[in-house]
Motif scaffolding. Structure first.
Motif, short mmCIF file in Angstrom:
data_model
loop_
_atom_site.label_atom_id
_atom_site.label_comp_id
_atom_site.label_asym_id
_atom_site.label_seq_id
_atom_site.Cartn_x
_atom_site.Cartn_y
_atom_site.Cartn_z
N THR A 42 3.15 0.08 8.60
CA THR A 42 3.79 -0.35 7.35
C THR A 42 2.76 -0.98 6.42
O THR A 42 2.11 -1.96 6.79
N VAL A 43 2.63 -0.41 5.25
CA VAL A 43 1.62 -0.86 4.29
C VAL A 43 2.29 -1.37 3.02
O VAL A 43 3.06 -0.65 2.38
N PHE A 44 2.00 -2.62 2.67
CA PHE A 44 2.42 -3.18 1.38
C PHE A 44 1.22 -3.02 0.43
O PHE A 44 0.14 -3.52 0.73
N ALA A 45 1.43 -2.32 -0.68
CA ALA A 45 0.30 -2.03 -1.57
C ALA A 45 0.68 -2.13 -3.04
O ALA A 45 1.82 -1.85 -3.42
N ALA A 46 -0.30 -2.51 -3.85
CA ALA A 46 -0.13 -2.61 -5.30
C ALA A 46 0.37 -1.27 -5.84
O ALA A 46 -0.04 -0.20 -5.38
N ALA A 47 1.23 -1.32 -6.84
CA ALA A 47 1.84 -0.12 -7.40
C ALA A 47 0.82 0.90 -7.88
O ALA A 47 1.04 2.11 -7.78
N SER A 48 -0.32 0.42 -8.36
CA SER A 48 -1.36 1.32 -8.88
C SER A 48 -2.01 2.18 -7.80
O SER A 48 -2.70 3.15 -8.10
N SER A 76 1.75 -6.96 -6.96
CA SER A 76 1.06 -7.65 -5.86
C SER A 76 1.62 -9.04 -5.60
O SER A 76 1.68 -9.50 -4.46
N ASP A 77 2.03 -9.73 -6.66
CA ASP A 77 2.56 -11.08 -6.49
C ASP A 77 3.87 -11.07 -5.71
O ASP A 77 4.09 -11.89 -4.81
N ALA A 78 4.74 -10.10 -6.02
CA ALA A 78 6.02 -9.99 -5.31
C ALA A 78 5.80 -9.58 -3.85
O ALA A 78 6.47 -10.08 -2.94
N LEU A 79 4.86 -8.69 -3.62
CA LEU A 79 4.55 -8.26 -2.26
C LEU A 79 4.01 -9.42 -1.43
O LEU A 79 4.39 -9.61 -0.27
N ILE A 83 5.55 -11.11 2.00
CA ILE A 83 4.78 -11.26 3.25
C ILE A 83 4.84 -12.70 3.75
O ILE A 83 5.07 -12.96 4.93
N THR A 84 4.63 -13.64 2.84
CA THR A 84 4.64 -15.05 3.25
C THR A 84 6.04 -15.52 3.63
O THR A 84 6.20 -16.56 4.28
N SER A 85 7.05 -14.74 3.21
CA SER A 85 8.43 -15.08 3.57
C SER A 85 8.86 -14.43 4.88
O SER A 85 10.00 -14.59 5.33
N GLY A 86 7.93 -13.65 5.47
CA GLY A 86 8.21 -13.08 6.78
C GLY A 86 8.50 -11.60 6.82
O GLY A 86 8.87 -11.07 7.88
N ALA A 87 8.35 -10.90 5.69
CA ALA A 87 8.60 -9.45 5.69
C ALA A 87 7.62 -8.77 6.65
O ALA A 87 6.42 -9.04 6.60
N PRO A 88 8.11 -7.89 7.53
CA PRO A 88 7.23 -7.24 8.50
C PRO A 88 6.35 -6.18 7.85
O PRO A 88 6.84 -5.25 7.21
N ALA A 89 5.05 -6.36 7.97
CA ALA A 89 4.09 -5.39 7.43
C ALA A 89 2.81 -5.47 8.23
O ALA A 89 2.48 -6.51 8.82
N LYS A 98 -6.59 -13.06 -6.24
CA LYS A 98 -5.66 -14.18 -6.39
C LYS A 98 -4.37 -13.93 -5.60
O LYS A 98 -3.87 -14.83 -4.91
N THR A 99 -3.84 -12.72 -5.71
CA THR A 99 -2.61 -12.43 -4.97
C THR A 99 -2.87 -12.33 -3.47
O THR A 99 -2.01 -12.69 -2.67
N MET A 100 -4.03 -11.85 -3.09
CA MET A 100 -4.38 -11.84 -1.67
C MET A 100 -4.51 -13.27 -1.14
O MET A 100 -4.14 -13.56 0.01
#
Length: 261
Positions: A42-48, A76-79, A83-89, A98-100
């Motif tokens: 599972t990959v969380f990635a910037a829309a671009s 990236s900010d929402a992703l 992640i910090t809220s516990g979404a599995p990725a 900054k977002t990283m």
């Protein structure tokens, strides 16, 4: 006779060792790892990154039969917040350090993130550029509808950085939650222009026209990538990141318009 048996045994041992070394070398050259990659990554990635990563997904699944790469593309900010809220990725690929940092500060990344590409802003206009936009300052003219990414999103932060550097004021018709949203506003003819990335203009093909501006060099975004601590597929995460950073992965990304790190 015993001596002959000893020599034969040594020769057989040497042959076996040689075969083992050869097999190991073959594995190394083919890029296969000691741990077989399987399952879902599972990959969380910037829309671009949508187009490039979707292409790399095909390569990855072909290299590792039985695996599946699933994506969550967005701002990236929402992703990072998810992640910090516990979404599995398993992997996070952000459009800015900054977002990283939001993820690393929460101790949710494993190891040190690495920059794998960079991206530069470009103005997207309607095909034919009917409003005759030739530079960044033109966007501040009255009567022009412009869409920007939200300031919290890397593409929005970069646009604001240019505005601040040039001491320009711009009140957009809308703020979008990711760069694809800003681009869509132009494609749907809801705005005259938007500030997006070069890669998005390229991916849109003939749906929009790109206008480069030299000030964009003052706000080039680094894209970091990292495996995540709570990701259920550590081997898969490592293998996907390896592909992204490999010559093959870099070729796909630079072809899409990304800059080398």
């Amino acid at each position: 006779m015993a001596g002959g048996l000893t020599v034969a045994a040594l020769a057989l041992g040497a042959c076996s060792s040689s075969d083992s070394d050869s097999s190991k070398k073959s594995d190394d050259e083919s890029g296969s790892s000691a741990k077989k990659v399987s399952g879902t990554v599972t990959v969380f990635a910037a829309a671009s990154l949508k187009e490039s990563f979707t292409e790399l997904k095909k390569t990855f699944e072909k290299q590792h039969p039985g695996t599946e790469v699933t994506f969550n593309f967005g701002g990236s900010d929402a992703l990072a917040a998810s992640i910090t809220s516990g979404a599995p990725a398993d992997v996070f690929a952000a459009a800015s350090p900054k977002t990283m940092k939001t993820v690393t500060d929460a101790d949710d990344a494993k190891g040190t993130p690495s920059t794998f590409v960079r991206n530069q802003l470009e103005i997207a206009t309607l095909p034919g550029n009917p409003k005759k936009i030739t530079n960044f300052e033109d966007l501040t003219k009255g009567g022009l509808k412009v869409a920007l990414c939200a300031k919290e999103v890397p593409c929005g932060a970069a646009a604001q950085q240019v505005l601040d550097a040039e001491q320009l004021k711009l009140t957009p018709a809308s703020y979008e939650q990711d760069v694809k949203g800003a681009l869509t506003k132009v494609e749907l003819k809801e705005v005259d222009a938007s500030v997006v990335y070069k890669t998005d203009v390229k991916a849109a093909g003939g749906k929009v026209e790109g206008v480069e501006f030299p000030e964009s060099k003052k706000a080039i975004n680094d894209y970091p990538i990292a495996p995540l601590k709570n990701g259920p597929n550590a081997e898969g995460a490592s293998a996907f990141i390896d592909l992204v950073k490999s010559p093959q992965g870099q070729k796909v990304l630079t072809k899409a318009g990304f800059l080398k790190p």
